[in-house]
Design a protein around this motif. Structure first.
Motif, PDB file in Angstrom:
ATOM      1  N   THR A  63      21.030 -21.454  -2.644  1.00 28.73           N
ATOM      2  CA  THR A  63      19.997 -20.704  -3.360  1.00 28.73           C
ATOM      3  C   THR A  63      18.698 -21.482  -3.279  1.00 28.73           C
ATOM      4  O   THR A  63      18.691 -22.677  -2.950  1.00 28.73           O
ATOM      5  CB  THR A  63      20.362 -20.506  -4.845  1.00 28.73           C
ATOM      6  N   GLU A  64      17.614 -20.822  -3.596  1.00 26.05           N
ATOM      7  CA  GLU A  64      16.312 -21.502  -3.640  1.00 26.05           C
ATOM      8  C   GLU A  64      16.346 -22.693  -4.583  1.00 26.05           C
ATOM      9  O   GLU A  64      15.815 -23.760  -4.282  1.00 26.05           O
ATOM     10  CB  GLU A  64      15.243 -20.516  -4.159  1.00 26.05           C
ATOM     11  N   ASP A  65      16.974 -22.500  -5.734  1.00 23.44           N
ATOM     12  CA  ASP A  65      17.022 -23.548  -6.753  1.00 23.44           C
ATOM     13  C   ASP A  65      17.865 -24.749  -6.351  1.00 23.44           C
ATOM     14  O   ASP A  65      17.813 -25.788  -7.001  1.00 23.44           O
ATOM     15  CB  ASP A  65      17.540 -22.984  -8.075  1.00 23.44           C
ATOM     16  N   SER A  66      18.665 -24.597  -5.293  1.00 26.86           N
ATOM     17  CA  SER A  66      19.521 -25.708  -4.873  1.00 26.86           C
ATOM     18  C   SER A  66      18.811 -26.643  -3.892  1.00 26.86           C
ATOM     19  O   SER A  66      19.433 -27.529  -3.326  1.00 26.86           O
ATOM     20  CB  SER A  66      20.816 -25.167  -4.254  1.00 26.86           C
ATOM     21  N   ILE A  67      17.519 -26.445  -3.736  1.00 24.70           N
ATOM     22  CA  ILE A  67      16.734 -27.253  -2.803  1.00 24.70           C
ATOM     23  C   ILE A  67      15.635 -27.984  -3.561  1.00 24.70           C
ATOM     24  O   ILE A  67      14.908 -27.382  -4.337  1.00 24.70           O
ATOM     25  CB  ILE A  67      16.113 -26.353  -1.706  1.00 24.70           C
ATOM     26  N   GLU A  68      15.558 -29.281  -3.319  1.00 25.13           N
ATOM     27  CA  GLU A  68      14.501 -30.107  -3.909  1.00 25.13           C
ATOM     28  C   GLU A  68      13.666 -30.686  -2.775  1.00 25.13           C
ATOM     29  O   GLU A  68      14.225 -31.174  -1.794  1.00 25.13           O
ATOM     30  CB  GLU A  68      15.097 -31.275  -4.705  1.00 25.13           C
ATOM     31  N   VAL A  69      12.357 -30.624  -2.928  1.00 29.95           N
ATOM     32  CA  VAL A  69      11.464 -31.165  -1.912  1.00 29.95           C
ATOM     33  C   VAL A  69      10.440 -32.067  -2.582  1.00 29.95           C
ATOM     34  O   VAL A  69       9.790 -31.679  -3.545  1.00 29.95           O
ATOM     35  CB  VAL A  69      10.722 -30.036  -1.147  1.00 29.95           C
ATOM     36  N   ASP A  70      10.319 -33.276  -2.060  1.00 34.12           N
ATOM     37  CA  ASP A  70       9.252 -34.191  -2.460  1.00 34.12           C
ATOM     38  C   ASP A  70       8.478 -34.494  -1.180  1.00 34.12           C
ATOM     39  O   ASP A  70       8.822 -35.412  -0.432  1.00 34.12           O
ATOM     40  CB  ASP A  70       9.827 -35.467  -3.076  1.00 34.12           C
ATOM     41  N   ASP A  71       7.474 -33.662  -0.913  1.00 31.76           N
ATOM     42  CA  ASP A  71       6.721 -33.793   0.335  1.00 31.76           C
ATOM     43  C   ASP A  71       5.988 -35.128   0.406  1.00 31.76           C
ATOM     44  O   ASP A  71       5.893 -35.719   1.476  1.00 31.76           O
ATOM     45  CB  ASP A  71       5.743 -32.626   0.498  1.00 31.76           C
ATOM     46  N   GLU A  72       5.503 -35.594  -0.718  1.00 31.12           N
ATOM     47  CA  GLU A  72       4.784 -36.869  -0.755  1.00 31.12           C
ATOM     48  C   GLU A  72       5.665 -38.025  -0.281  1.00 31.12           C
ATOM     49  O   GLU A  72       5.220 -38.927   0.410  1.00 31.12           O
ATOM     50  CB  GLU A  72       4.302 -37.146  -2.180  1.00 31.12           C
ATOM     51  N   GLN A  73       6.933 -37.988  -0.687  1.00 36.22           N
ATOM     52  CA  GLN A  73       7.885 -39.036  -0.301  1.00 36.22           C
ATOM     53  C   GLN A  73       8.675 -38.659   0.960  1.00 36.22           C
ATOM     54  O   GLN A  73       9.545 -39.416   1.391  1.00 36.22           O
ATOM     55  CB  GLN A  73       8.877 -39.293  -1.444  1.00 36.22           C
ATOM     56  N   SER A  74       8.390 -37.497   1.536  1.00 37.47           N
ATOM     57  CA  SER A  74       9.102 -36.994   2.722  1.00 37.47           C
ATOM     58  C   SER A  74      10.608 -36.949   2.486  1.00 37.47           C
ATOM     59  O   SER A  74      11.406 -37.404   3.303  1.00 37.47           O
ATOM     60  CB  SER A  74       8.780 -37.847   3.950  1.00 37.47           C
ATOM     61  N   TYR A  75      10.995 -36.384   1.343  1.00 38.80           N
ATOM     62  CA  TYR A  75      12.406 -36.342   0.950  1.00 38.80           C
ATOM     63  C   TYR A  75      12.813 -34.912   0.612  1.00 38.80           C
ATOM     64  O   TYR A  75      12.101 -34.199  -0.091  1.00 38.80           O
ATOM     65  CB  TYR A  75      12.632 -37.232  -0.278  1.00 38.80           C
ATOM     66  N   ILE A  76      13.976 -34.510   1.125  1.00 39.76           N
ATOM     67  CA  ILE A  76      14.518 -33.181   0.855  1.00 39.76           C
ATOM     68  C   ILE A  76      15.988 -33.331   0.484  1.00 39.76           C
ATOM     69  O   ILE A  76      16.736 -34.038   1.177  1.00 39.76           O
ATOM     70  CB  ILE A  76      14.393 -32.262   2.093  1.00 39.76           C
ATOM     71  N   ARG A  77      16.390 -32.687  -0.596  1.00 42.59           N
ATOM     72  CA  ARG A  77      17.801 -32.649  -0.983  1.00 42.59           C
ATOM     73  C   ARG A  77      18.236 -31.194  -1.024  1.00 42.59           C
ATOM     74  O   ARG A  77      17.603 -30.368  -1.676  1.00 42.59           O
ATOM     75  CB  ARG A  77      18.055 -33.273  -2.336  1.00 42.59           C
ATOM     76  N   VAL A  78      19.323 -30.917  -0.322  1.00 43.07           N
ATOM     77  CA  VAL A  78      19.921 -29.587  -0.323  1.00 43.07           C
ATOM     78  C   VAL A  78      21.308 -29.728  -0.935  1.00 43.07           C
ATOM     79  O   VAL A  78      22.130 -30.510  -0.460  1.00 43.07           O
ATOM     80  CB  VAL A  78      20.032 -29.020   1.110  1.00 43.07           C
ATOM     81  N   THR A  79      21.552 -28.988  -2.000  1.00 36.89           N
ATOM     82  CA  THR A  79      22.846 -28.996  -2.679  1.00 36.89           C
ATOM     83  C   THR A  79      23.459 -27.617  -2.480  1.00 36.89           C
ATOM     84  O   THR A  79      22.857 -26.610  -2.831  1.00 36.89           O
ATOM     85  CB  THR A  79      22.661 -29.292  -4.180  1.00 36.89           C
ATOM     86  N   PHE A  80      24.647 -27.583  -1.898  1.00 38.15           N
ATOM     87  CA  PHE A  80      25.285 -26.292  -1.655  1.00 38.15           C
ATOM     88  C   PHE A  80      26.584 -26.183  -2.447  1.00 38.15           C
ATOM     89  O   PHE A  80      27.185 -27.193  -2.818  1.00 38.15           O
ATOM     90  CB  PHE A  80      25.502 -26.041  -0.164  1.00 38.15           C
ATOM     91  N   THR A  81      26.992 -24.946  -2.692  1.00 38.82           N
ATOM     92  CA  THR A  81      28.174 -24.666  -3.493  1.00 38.82           C
ATOM     93  C   THR A  81      29.186 -23.896  -2.652  1.00 38.82           C
ATOM     94  O   THR A  81      28.965 -22.707  -2.363  1.00 38.82           O
ATOM     95  CB  THR A  81      27.789 -23.831  -4.734  1.00 38.82           C
ATOM     96  N   PRO A  82      30.286 -24.538  -2.249  1.00 39.54           N
ATOM     97  CA  PRO A  82      31.311 -23.807  -1.497  1.00 39.54           C
ATOM     98  C   PRO A  82      31.862 -22.645  -2.331  1.00 39.54           C
ATOM     99  O   PRO A  82      31.838 -22.695  -3.558  1.00 39.54           O
ATOM    100  CB  PRO A  82      32.408 -24.866  -1.258  1.00 39.54           C
ATOM    101  N   THR A  83      32.373 -21.628  -1.655  1.00 40.33           N
ATOM    102  CA  THR A  83      32.874 -20.447  -2.370  1.00 40.33           C
ATOM    103  C   THR A  83      34.175 -20.726  -3.113  1.00 40.33           C
ATOM    104  O   THR A  83      34.488 -20.028  -4.070  1.00 40.33           O
ATOM    105  CB  THR A  83      33.094 -19.256  -1.415  1.00 40.33           C
ATOM    106  N   VAL A  84      34.931 -21.723  -2.652  1.00 37.96           N
ATOM    107  CA  VAL A  84      36.171 -22.121  -3.333  1.00 37.96           C
ATOM    108  C   VAL A  84      36.239 -23.645  -3.387  1.00 37.96           C
ATOM    109  O   VAL A  84      35.694 -24.329  -2.524  1.00 37.96           O
ATOM    110  CB  VAL A  84      37.440 -21.557  -2.646  1.00 37.96           C
ATOM    111  N   GLU A  85      36.946 -24.157  -4.380  1.00 34.50           N
ATOM    112  CA  GLU A  85      37.014 -25.608  -4.612  1.00 34.50           C
ATOM    113  C   GLU A  85      37.682 -26.374  -3.471  1.00 34.50           C
ATOM    114  O   GLU A  85      37.401 -27.541  -3.252  1.00 34.50           O
ATOM    115  CB  GLU A  85      37.782 -25.860  -5.915  1.00 34.50           C
ATOM    116  N   HIS A  86      38.534 -25.734  -2.729  1.00 38.18           N
ATOM    117  CA  HIS A  86      39.265 -26.391  -1.645  1.00 38.18           C
ATOM    118  C   HIS A  86      38.790 -25.903  -0.266  1.00 38.18           C
ATOM    119  O   HIS A  86      39.551 -25.906   0.693  1.00 38.18           O
ATOM    120  CB  HIS A  86      40.772 -26.172  -1.815  1.00 38.18           C
TER     121      HIS A  86
END
Length: 158
Positions: A63-86
């Motif tokens: 989702t859009e909210d699962s992405i963090e961008v710090d352009d100043e620090q040139s850092y991107i974090r993408v957090t994704f959620t699998p559809t099932v735990e396994h």
């Protein structure tokens, strides 16, 4: 065959309407383009799930909210959620996200790909694999794995 799938009947969500992107006028022609959360989401939203004919956005793996961008620090974090735990495809999904960003972003960015906390049985192991440069490089030397990644990225390369 559908019965062999880990999640044979995933929930498919309605896609959010795309907002037209209007580039701000550049004050300095030599200035680097600023990358934001929406731009990263636009790069990634159409990646196809490895098991289903749906995008990661369709399945709310990303989702859009699962992405963090710090352009100043040139850092991107993408957090994704699998559809099932396994989900056995979690590492492949993360690799697809990493490869897509490697192909789209300037090399100055440090990209961190993570499984959302508490959403996968082997979360720590998956996160370690996805953020270890040597493991990613080794994975990308495997032609069969690269073919699978390219297949997942195909809709977003058109």
């Amino acid at each position: 065959m559908v019965s062999e799938l880990i999640n044979a009947n995933p929930i498919v969500y309605e896609k959010k309407e795309r907002q037209p992107r209007i580039a701000p006028p550049s004050v300095d022609e030599n200035a680097a383009e600023i990358i934001d959360q929406l731009e990263i989401f636009d790069y990634l939203r159409d990646i196809k799930d490895p098991e289903h004919p749906y995008s990661l956005e369709d399945l709310k793996v990303l989702t859009e909210d699962s992405i963090e961008v710090d352009d100043e620090q040139s850092y991107i974090r993408v957090t994704f959620t699998p559809t099932v735990e396994h989900c056995s495809m979690a590492t492949l999904i993360g690799l697809c996200l990493r490869v897509k960003l490697m192909r789209c972003l300037p090399s100055r960015y440090k990209v961190d790909i993570r499984v959302a906390p508490g959403t996968h049985a082997t979360e720590a192991s998956v996160n370690k694999q996805l953020n270890d440069k040597e493991r990613v490089a080794a994975a990308l030397e495997n032609p069969n794995l690269v073919d699978m990644v390219d297949e997942c990225l195909a809709p977003s390369l058109e």
